[in-house]
Design a protein around this motif. Structure first.
Motif, short mmCIF file in Angstrom:
data_model
loop_
_atom_site.label_atom_id
_atom_site.label_comp_id
_atom_site.label_asym_id
_atom_site.label_seq_id
_atom_site.Cartn_x
_atom_site.Cartn_y
_atom_site.Cartn_z
N ALA A 26 0.83 -1.21 0.00
CA ALA A 26 0.00 0.00 0.00
C ALA A 26 0.86 1.26 0.00
CB ALA A 26 -0.90 -0.01 1.24
N SER A 27 0.25 2.36 -0.38
CA SER A 27 0.94 3.65 -0.39
C SER A 27 1.45 3.98 1.00
CB SER A 27 -0.02 4.74 -0.81
OG SER A 27 -0.38 4.57 -2.14
N GLY A 28 2.70 4.39 1.06
CA GLY A 28 3.28 4.83 2.32
C GLY A 28 3.62 3.72 3.29
N GLU A 29 3.47 2.48 2.84
CA GLU A 29 3.73 1.35 3.73
C GLU A 29 5.24 1.10 3.85
OE1 GLU A 29 1.66 -3.02 4.48
OE2 GLU A 29 1.76 -2.22 2.45
N PHE A 30 5.64 0.59 5.00
CA PHE A 30 7.05 0.21 5.22
C PHE A 30 7.08 -1.31 5.28
CE2 PHE A 30 11.17 1.98 7.01
CZ PHE A 30 11.87 0.80 6.86
N ASP A 62 27.84 -1.51 13.57
CA ASP A 62 27.79 -2.14 14.88
C ASP A 62 26.38 -2.01 15.47
OD1 ASP A 62 27.66 0.27 16.76
OD2 ASP A 62 29.39 0.74 15.53
N ALA A 63 26.07 -2.86 16.45
CA ALA A 63 24.70 -3.00 16.95
C ALA A 63 24.09 -1.67 17.39
CB ALA A 63 24.68 -4.00 18.09
N GLY A 64 24.86 -0.85 18.12
CA GLY A 64 24.33 0.41 18.65
C GLY A 64 23.93 1.36 17.55
N LEU A 65 24.84 1.54 16.60
CA LEU A 65 24.59 2.46 15.49
C LEU A 65 23.44 1.95 14.62
CD1 LEU A 65 25.53 5.02 14.09
CD2 LEU A 65 27.22 3.67 12.86
N ARG A 66 23.39 0.63 14.46
CA ARG A 66 22.34 0.02 13.65
C ARG A 66 20.96 0.35 14.24
NH1 ARG A 66 24.40 -5.18 12.92
NH2 ARG A 66 23.28 -6.01 14.69
N GLU A 67 20.84 0.17 15.54
CA GLU A 67 19.56 0.44 16.21
C GLU A 67 19.18 1.91 16.08
OE1 GLU A 67 18.99 -0.94 20.25
OE2 GLU A 67 19.80 -2.88 19.63
N HIS A 68 20.18 2.77 16.24
CA HIS A 68 19.95 4.21 16.15
C HIS A 68 19.45 4.59 14.76
CE1 HIS A 68 20.52 8.42 16.95
NE2 HIS A 68 21.30 8.53 15.88
N LEU A 69 20.10 4.04 13.73
CA LEU A 69 19.71 4.36 12.35
C LEU A 69 18.36 3.75 11.99
CD1 LEU A 69 23.12 4.17 10.49
CD2 LEU A 69 21.67 6.16 10.71
N LYS A 110 13.00 4.93 10.25
CA LYS A 110 11.56 4.75 10.45
C LYS A 110 10.87 6.11 10.62
CE LYS A 110 7.77 2.52 11.23
NZ LYS A 110 7.08 1.87 10.14
N LYS A 111 11.50 6.98 11.41
CA LYS A 111 10.93 8.32 11.63
C LYS A 111 10.87 9.10 10.33
CE LYS A 111 12.24 9.20 16.45
NZ LYS A 111 13.27 9.87 17.26
N LEU A 112 11.97 9.02 9.57
CA LEU A 112 12.08 9.74 8.30
C LEU A 112 11.03 9.24 7.32
CD1 LEU A 112 13.98 11.86 7.08
CD2 LEU A 112 15.35 10.02 6.15
N GLN A 113 10.84 7.94 7.29
CA GLN A 113 9.88 7.34 6.36
C GLN A 113 8.46 7.79 6.73
OE1 GLN A 113 7.54 4.67 7.00
NE2 GLN A 113 6.96 4.40 4.84
N ARG A 114 8.18 7.84 8.02
CA ARG A 114 6.85 8.28 8.47
C ARG A 114 6.62 9.73 8.09
NH1 ARG A 114 6.30 5.69 14.28
NH2 ARG A 114 5.53 3.64 13.69
N LYS A 115 7.68 10.53 8.25
CA LYS A 115 7.59 11.95 7.97
C LYS A 115 7.34 12.20 6.48
CE LYS A 115 10.54 15.99 8.48
NZ LYS A 115 11.90 16.37 8.84
N LEU A 116 8.08 11.44 5.64
CA LEU A 116 7.97 11.66 4.20
C LEU A 116 6.82 10.87 3.58
CD1 LEU A 116 11.78 11.45 3.34
CD2 LEU A 116 10.43 13.51 3.61
N GLY A 117 6.43 9.81 4.25
CA GLY A 117 5.32 9.00 3.75
C GLY A 117 5.64 8.22 2.49
N ALA A 119 13.73 -6.25 11.33
CA ALA A 119 12.44 -6.24 10.63
C ALA A 119 11.30 -5.94 11.62
CB ALA A 119 12.21 -7.57 9.95
N MET A 120 11.34 -6.59 12.78
CA MET A 120 10.30 -6.40 13.79
C MET A 120 10.25 -4.94 14.25
SD MET A 120 8.82 -9.36 14.75
CE MET A 120 8.31 -9.14 16.42
N SER A 121 11.43 -4.32 14.35
CA SER A 121 11.46 -2.98 14.94
C SER A 121 11.05 -1.88 13.97
CB SER A 121 12.84 -2.70 15.52
OG SER A 121 13.77 -2.64 14.47
N ILE A 122 11.16 -2.10 12.66
CA ILE A 122 10.86 -0.97 11.77
C ILE A 122 9.70 -1.19 10.80
CG2 ILE A 122 13.12 0.15 11.80
CD1 ILE A 122 13.83 -1.29 9.26
N ALA A 123 9.32 -2.44 10.55
CA ALA A 123 8.35 -2.68 9.48
C ALA A 123 6.91 -2.47 9.89
CB ALA A 123 8.52 -4.11 8.96
N ASP A 124 6.10 -2.00 8.94
CA ASP A 124 4.65 -2.03 9.13
C ASP A 124 4.18 -3.46 8.85
OD1 ASP A 124 4.56 0.69 9.56
OD2 ASP A 124 4.31 1.16 7.43
#
Lengths: 281, 349
Positions: B27-31, B165-172, B177-184, B197-202
């Motif tokens: 769907a449109s705007g889906e992650f 590395d794990a820390g940077l990966r989680e941060h990015l 996800k925030k950027l994608q939501r903002k831009l749609g 996948a669990m942490s960022i996907a719709d």
């Protein structure tokens, strides 16, 4: 400390030997260039500028310019041909890549004389390309294509092609192809990807290859004498003619020194331009 | 924003079938996250969507138009590659503005857009830096900004954080996800990491051997795996086939493993079920113990939890508990395993 020095000491030996075997003849050549020619012998020890003054006569100046022109043109043409050829070869299957690499390596095994003779035969009026073109009706009055500047240039290209292509091979085979794919997804038409992304990324390698071939072609002796006309001969042929034929070692040495200085200036200029371009981009 | 529809996409490389009958509506705007192990076809599917590969058969429609007929450079997809693929001969700003330059956008406008995107990804002041002078995380952001600069119809990312590395990966992950939501922007993200996948996907699309095993929200695929592969792939699961008797305990090789009181209480016969480690409990073995007894083979602290691995004959069970107390069992101890079957999921046969 001793362990760290050992590899350097090992490396210093060939470096020292190279320096001695390069610098000693060079120093000898510079010294001899100031000597006087002895018509009955080799040379007389002296300190004269006459040999250098002769360079500024129109003959040697013309030959120098011609040498620089033929070497530059040969170097540019061979790189222009070898670069896209290798770009295509590295995207072939492993089997075809191997075939081309072996073919290019085999070409490098051929001596300059054999390549020269092969082209002489191929360009001859009686048994080569002209005869074939006449036979199929494309050339009414077939004549030998050599000696000529074009024939000499073809000889240069045959000599340098495999060397340049193999110089590009490792870097090109290991290049990150996703950079080209990124350019495509960003909207670059496939043909422009080559000029917008591939060429700029290989700019230093291209300049290095042009410089290498330029220096190589400056020193080529057999191809100009076999495939070129006397007016196409480069400075290497003239220096050999003066030093060996006329037994005028001081003049030969002076001409060599001048050519060396010319070459260093041109290489320095090209490297500087390449570095500036790299810094700018 | 765009709606993408894939219908029966097949892709073969010689005799190797990389994708088989992949059908998916986005769907449109889906992650969307394409999730699977190595060689499952997730990157191939992404490359087909980008136009870098051509499907052997099947249809691909974008907003009702046939996307397969559009050449890669005309698809207007922004793609972040696994290797990032930044142009080494261009600086940060030029990299971001590249796509706009190719589109003939006026220099002032494209530089302004590049600066704006640098602000968005938190790299203001890096415009003139060579890309070779950036850290891994900074390069990652430049690659994202470059892909977004062209205002893509589809935003594709191929395991972009795998080298971090794990820390940077989680941060990015959070930033993306925030950027994608903002831009749609409709986003398709390839990963082999189920946590990512669990942490960022719709919606997560799990691929295995070129086929879609299951597509659903992170909760759906985690809690209700439709196949054994998904149950195995999405985190740790205890998968076994006990015999159910209505109203009675479920028996594994004749030994009770728990008594269902919910949906499974009226089940009868053999069913393959998946029970998450957190729904297992361990009890000390006594003379009265009649349940499933295992021997502790391994105990490890995972920060927030403690994981205990037990073996029962050829089977292995995994139990987790919050690490607010010391482990109750040590390696070599015997413990009774009780499953909370009200949280078990029956895997369709």
């Amino acid at each position: 400390m001793k362990r760290a020095l050992d590899p350097h000491l090992i490396g210093l030996f060939p470096l020292a030997m190279m320096s001695v075997f390069f610098l000693a003849p060079l120093a000898f050549m510079v010294v001899v260039s100031f000597y006087e020619r002895d018509p009955l012998g080799f040379y007389n020890v002296a300190f004269v500028w006459d040999n250098y003054a002769k360079f500024f006569s129109s003959f040697y100046y013309t030959v120098s310019m011609r040498s620089l022109w033929s070497s530059s043109l040969g170097a540019i043409v061979v790189v222009l041909l070898a670069f896209p050829a290798m770009y295509i070869i590295v995207d072939m299957s492993r089997r075809w890549q191997l075939f081309w690499v072996i073919l290019l390596l085999s070409l490098m095994c051929l001596s300059e004389v054999i390549i020269g003779f092969a082209w002489l035969i191929l360009m001859s009026e009686s048994s080569g390309i002209p005869k074939f073109l006449g036979w199929i009706g494309l050339w009414e009055d077939p004549r030998s294509l050599s000696p000529s500047f074009g024939a000499m240039l073809i000889g240069f290209i045959t000599l340098g092609f495999s060397l340049v292509a193999l110089m590009f091979y490792p870097q090109m085979a290991q290049r990150d192809r996703s950079i080209e794919e990124a350019a495509l997804t960003l909207g670059t038409p496939p043909l422009r990807v080559f000029t917008k992304v591939v060429l700029p990324n290989f700019w230093s390698a291209i300049i290095s290859s042009v410089v290498t071939m330029f220096v190589y072609f400056l020193g080529v002796f057999v191809m100009p004498t076999m495939l070129g006309r006397p007016q196409d001969w480069n400075m290497t042929v003239i220096i050999t003619d003066k030093a060996v034929g006329d037994a005028n070692m001081p003049l030969g040495a002076a001409l060599s020194v001048i050519m060396l200085v010319f070459t260093l200036i041109i290489i320095g200029g090209l490297m500087l331009a390449s570095r500036k371009k790299g810094a700018a981009s | 924003m765009a709606q993408l529809s894939l219908q029966n996409i097949q892709k073969s490389f010689g005799s190797f079938q990389a994708l088989s009958d992949v059908s998916l509506d986005i769907a449109s705007g889906e992650f969307i996250c394409l999730l699977g192990g190595s060689g499952c076809g997730k990157t191939t599917l992404l490359r087909i969507i980008a136009g870098l590969e051509e499907q052997t058969s099947g249809q691909m429609m974008l907003d009702g138009d046939d996307l397969s007929a559009v050449q890669c450079h005309k698809r207007n997809v922004g793609m972040v590659f696994q290797s990032l693929a930044l142009f080494p001969h261009l600086n940060v700003g030029q990299n971001i503005a590249y796509g706009l330059e190719v589109r003939g956008v006026d220099k002032a406008k494209r530089l302004e857009r590049a600066r704006k995107l640098l602000d968005v990804v938190g790299l203001s002041g890096f415009f003139d830096r060579p890309v070779s002078a950036l850290s891994g995380g900074q390069r990652q952001r430049v690659a994202i900004a470059r892909a977004l600069a062209i205002e893509p119809t589809l935003f594709l990312m191929d395991e972009p954080f795998s080298a971090l590395d794990a820390g940077l990966r989680e941060h990015l992950q959070i930033e993306v996800k925030k950027l994608q939501r903002k831009l749609g922007v409709t986003t398709i993200f390839v990963t082999h990491d189920q946590n990512e996948a669990m942490s960022i996907a719709d919606r997560i699309v799990i691929l295995n051997e070129g086929r879609i095993e299951q597509a659903g929200t992170p909760t759906e695929v985690y809690a209700c795996p439709q196949t054994r592969f998904v149950a195995d792939f999405m985190g740790t699961n205890n998968i076994f086939s006990p015999e159910f008797t209505p109203g009675g305990p479920a028996l594994l090789d004749g030994t009770p493993v728990g008594t269902p009181t919910g949906d499974l209480k009226d089940f009868s016969g053999l069913y393959t079920i998946a029970v998450r480690p957190e729904y297992l409990s361990l009890k000390a073995v006594t003379d009265q113990t009649r349940g499933l007894v295992g021997t502790v083979g391994f105990v490890r602290h995972l920060g927030a939890s403690i994981e205990t691995e037990l073996s029962v004959a050829e089977r292995t069970f995994v139990h987790t508990m919050v690490s607010d107390r010391a482990p109750e069992f040590a390696v070599g101890d015997r413990a009774e395993i009780v499953c909370d079957l009200d949280h078990a999921w029956v895997i369709p046969s």
